[in-house]
Design a protein around this motif. Structure first.
Motif, mmCIF file in Angstrom:
data_model
loop_
_atom_site.group_PDB
_atom_site.id
_atom_site.type_symbol
_atom_site.label_atom_id
_atom_site.label_comp_id
_atom_site.label_asym_id
_atom_site.label_seq_id
_atom_site.Cartn_x
_atom_site.Cartn_y
_atom_site.Cartn_z
ATOM 1 N N ARG A 97 2.481 2.503 -6.159
ATOM 2 C CA ARG A 97 2.380 1.717 -7.452
ATOM 3 C C ARG A 97 1.905 2.887 -8.307
ATOM 4 N N LYS A 98 0.776 3.570 -8.115
ATOM 5 C CA LYS A 98 0.242 4.480 -8.994
ATOM 6 C C LYS A 98 0.966 5.416 -9.472
ATOM 7 N N LYS A 99 1.980 6.060 -8.403
ATOM 8 C CA LYS A 99 2.970 6.810 -8.661
ATOM 9 C C LYS A 99 4.227 6.339 -9.390
ATOM 10 N N ARG A 100 4.279 5.027 -9.844
ATOM 11 C CA ARG A 100 5.299 4.656 -10.491
ATOM 12 C C ARG A 100 6.590 4.348 -9.611
ATOM 13 N N GLN A 101 6.493 4.465 -8.399
ATOM 14 C CA GLN A 101 7.750 4.179 -7.385
ATOM 15 C C GLN A 101 8.061 2.747 -7.613
ATOM 16 N N SER A 102 9.402 2.365 -7.577
ATOM 17 C CA SER A 102 10.016 1.415 -7.564
ATOM 18 C C SER A 102 10.460 0.814 -6.131
ATOM 19 N N VAL A 103 9.457 0.034 -5.413
ATOM 20 C CA VAL A 103 9.585 -0.347 -4.061
ATOM 21 C C VAL A 103 10.152 -1.739 -4.080
ATOM 22 N N THR A 104 11.111 -1.926 -3.685
ATOM 23 C CA THR A 104 11.838 -3.333 -3.496
ATOM 24 C C THR A 104 11.464 -3.915 -2.375
ATOM 25 N N ARG A 105 11.217 -3.283 -1.210
ATOM 26 C CA ARG A 105 10.958 -3.688 0.121
ATOM 27 C C ARG A 105 10.123 -2.691 0.909
ATOM 28 N N TYR A 106 9.180 -3.172 1.529
ATOM 29 C CA TYR A 106 8.210 -2.212 2.349
ATOM 30 C C TYR A 106 7.599 -2.999 3.603
ATOM 31 N N GLU A 107 7.665 -2.444 4.543
ATOM 32 C CA GLU A 107 7.080 -2.752 5.956
ATOM 33 C C GLU A 107 6.548 -1.626 6.767
ATOM 34 N N VAL A 108 5.669 -1.907 7.436
ATOM 35 C CA VAL A 108 4.854 -1.097 8.252
ATOM 36 C C VAL A 108 4.834 -1.471 9.558
ATOM 37 N N ARG A 109 5.598 -0.774 10.709
ATOM 38 C CA ARG A 109 5.516 -1.092 12.084
ATOM 39 C C ARG A 109 4.783 -0.233 12.990
ATOM 40 N N VAL A 110 3.929 -0.811 13.655
ATOM 41 C CA VAL A 110 2.784 -0.028 14.507
ATOM 42 C C VAL A 110 3.323 -0.455 15.882
#
Length: 166
Positions: free
Chosen positions: A61-74
């Motif tokens: 967000r600080k880099k102004r990236q337009s993220v529409t969906r985000y998930e982390v799988r561990v």
């Protein structure tokens, strides 16, 4: 210095505990027999996912990236024979989607989380080898993936080469 607290209170005849955090939140943990909550070791995997996810999305967000969906799988691999059953390896996959994402920005955000900001990674890295990867899905239907860095015992933090995926 900051102190975090938790109080575990037995809740019943089995191994079910109600744990209250210093911030006032409650979590139930249990064993396989009771199965009314996650196992305590599962919470380490949850903590890894949550910690790095918060770092990476904040940086993007600080880099102004337009993220529409985000998930982390561990996925965590736990030693099954000798006690304690420590996690020997965790694989962390960041799946990021957006119309126009800068793969280098995603890679850098993950690298910063893995090597500088994520408290959980830092705490686990003494005994757990943690592989940090990404899968970026672009708005045009293409994707890029790659390993960013490996942290943990015997690892040399070095970025890997990204790969394009159809």
């Amino acid at each position: 210095m900051s102190t975090k607290t938790a109080t575990a209170t037995l809740a019943g005849a089995g191994l079910r505990f109600l744990i209250t955090t210093g911030s006032g939140h409650a979590v139930v943990v249990d064993d396989v027999a009771g199965d009314t909550g996650p196992r305590p070791a599962e919470l380490l995997v949850v903590a890894q996912a949550g910690c790095t996810a918060m770092d990476v999305i904040s940086i993007l967000r600080k880099k102004r990236q337009s993220v529409t969906r985000y998930e982390v799988r561990v996925d965590g691999t736990q030693r099954a024979t000798d006690h304690p059953h420590v996690f020997e390896r965790m694989d962390v996959l960041h799946v990021v989607e957006g119309p126009v994402l800068d793969v280098d920005a995603v890679r850098r955000a993950i690298e910063l989380s893995a090597t500088r900001y994520c408290t959980v990674t830092s705490n686990l890295s003494g005994v757990t080898e943690i592989h940090h990867r990404y899968l970026v899905r672009h708005g045009d239907g293409t994707a890029s993936e790659g390993e960013v860095v490996v942290t943990g015992p015997g690892s040399v933090p070095a970025a890997s080469t990204p790969a394009a995926v159809a």
